[in-house]
Design a protein around this motif. Sequence first.
Motif: not given
Length: 761
Positions: A282-289
Amino acid sequence: MAAHGPQVGRRMERLESRAKVTGRADYTHNVVLPRMLHAKIARSTVAHARIRSIDVSEAAALPGVHSVVTAADVKRVIAKPFYGPAFHDQPILAIDKVRHVGEPVAVVLASDLHVAEAATHLIRIDYDVLPAVFDEVEAASSDVFVHDELKPAGTFPDLKHLQGRSGTNVALDFKVRRGDVDKAFAEAAHVFDDTFRTGQVMHVPLEPMVTVVDPGDEHIVIHTASQSPSFVRIEIARLLGWRENQVQVKTRLLGGGFGAKLYIKLEALATALALLARRPVRVALTMEEQFFTITKHGTTFRIQSAVNADGIITGRRCEVWWNGGAYADIGPRVTQKSGFTASGPYDIENVSIDSYQVYTNLPPAGAFRGFGITQVVWGYECQADIIARRLGLDPVEFRRRNLLREGRPHATGTPMHDAALHRVLELTAERMQWNQPFDHGTPERRRGRGIAIGFKALVAPTTSVATLSLQGDGSAILSMSTVDMGQGSDTAMAMVAAEVLGIRAERVRVVHPDTDSTPYDMATLGSRSTFHMAHAVRLAAEDVLAKLSAMATELGVPDRGAAGAGELLRRKYGMPAGNIVGTGSFVPPYVSPDHDTGQSPDITPNWMIGAAGVEVEVDTETGHIEIVRFENVVDCGTPINPKIVETQISSAAIQQLGMTLFEEMEFDELGQLRNASFAEYKIPGIHDIPERIGCAIADNVQRNGPFGAKGVGESGTFGVSPAIAAAIEDAVGVRLTALPLKPEAVYRAIAAARGDALADA
């Protein structure tokens, strides 16, 4: 007419509305698989550099870490790990070189997300820093090159002209030539020369990007929040050298997209990681990313206009530089499709347009709601007001004199049909009570108003395919790869199918994209779905009716359409069994523009129109702007669902309001982003928008559209920025030429106009 009354034109609630408000709606973020690993990314801290070394030993030794992956590891499963819809220029992980701050360099995999995050800080990357270039105009002629070589992807028909290049940062230069521009300027009574700028902004979908990949034996399943599942399948199959039927892509509802989730974003990385680990990843970005992943193009737009004594534009030169960032993404298409509209929706006999997609060492830029149109409308509508003011003409009257009319050719030579430019302008002026006396307020709180209008060509050529399965009880299942990301496409397509079948839209179930079962759709972008997919759905439903009619003839019974399906199937099979499956495929006509002139007799199947009227109040002591009145008018042909159309107009207008007044990615001189969080990157809140946002749909029919319809998702963005700038000038007499229109910029302009030395402090 449908047996249960017309479905197209109903003010219908969204099919998924109850699931969303009760929390049962299915999103990719909900996907949890056995033995799943979490991925966290170590990113570049410099804008442009060669990678000397990557030391992952300390990170790999951290308890709980499964593995640490670099580009060398990725090459074990993907020999040529470069992707992109226009150029194959973007590596899955940085190879030899980084090209922007925030570029992925290495990835940690762990069962515990927090362990993976902690380990990324233990990765040591040594760089040989290189000179960087950030400004799009400077980069176009710089000898600092972001890429050594460009390799065209060759995927899409409208981008087949792209050529491999070296020794340049210009990924694409597109031009339009019509008439004799030099003569028009030599004979002009008035010449105007202005430059307008916009900066990079971010899409900020409230559901951050996420992809989960489940590897199997020569087959993978990709669960992803994507606007283009069909493209993901094609591109991942190409990268792996696999058949397309070995790659299954499943997309659920999206929590917003606005162009951020198009083409390939996380899918290639997640696929490589899953194949290396042989476990779900699973690859999930943060809002910053997300700020480092994809942005909206910053632009510099120089526009020169020749105008005669009657206030008619006789010639126009446009130069648009698009800041594409480090990787092209779909920027070349933005450069072309929006570039050819840079002269505006005006009847100008002599036009010269040059539109450049330029690489820089900033995060990549790509599709964004409006697809580049808001940047060029910002320029040509601001100049329209400058011209009108200089000539002493009312801004609405100036536009009346110059707007294209039915059948007249656009700058590309394509005649404009069913584009209600004049109706939209007049309705906006009427709603603004433009001809009524206007109170400009007090010296401390000055009021002003402005109007602006823009247009957009529908992206072409693209393909949409749909299948419709009619069940024995007269209900239906619609399979398509259009992605509902909040725009209400599931509901609209169900209504189209129901209209043809003669049933209620609630009896149509829409299957979310799954490339093993839902047919091809180019992508959910550019307001194309209402036109393309609705045509495909209509054709699929008509195919169902034709098959029902043939079966009725075969059985010698009356043809009762969908209502008689159960009886027909029982007669055919001797029991309640079977179904009727129809298919529909739609590709609009298109003629590629001439390479040297940009001329085409059919460059787009339709034009979307949007205008905004704004009244503002400006605090002359602080530069603060308050939106007092906000009117938005569009031409979307015949609205499929007026209720959803109205929310589309208002939401688009609010989104563009944010980019007009607040939103700006702030980079320092080294390319470091200062404000990659909601704490510092401001989007509109409830106190930033007017109490009432006016929405109206101009009376019009798109004759080549499904039931007279065309797209609307972007039209509400077009006129917002220039209308606000015009209202500010009407209030306090200053013309701002760069977005965003922050209070500081307004105050400095006011101070400069009165000769205040503090203006430059």
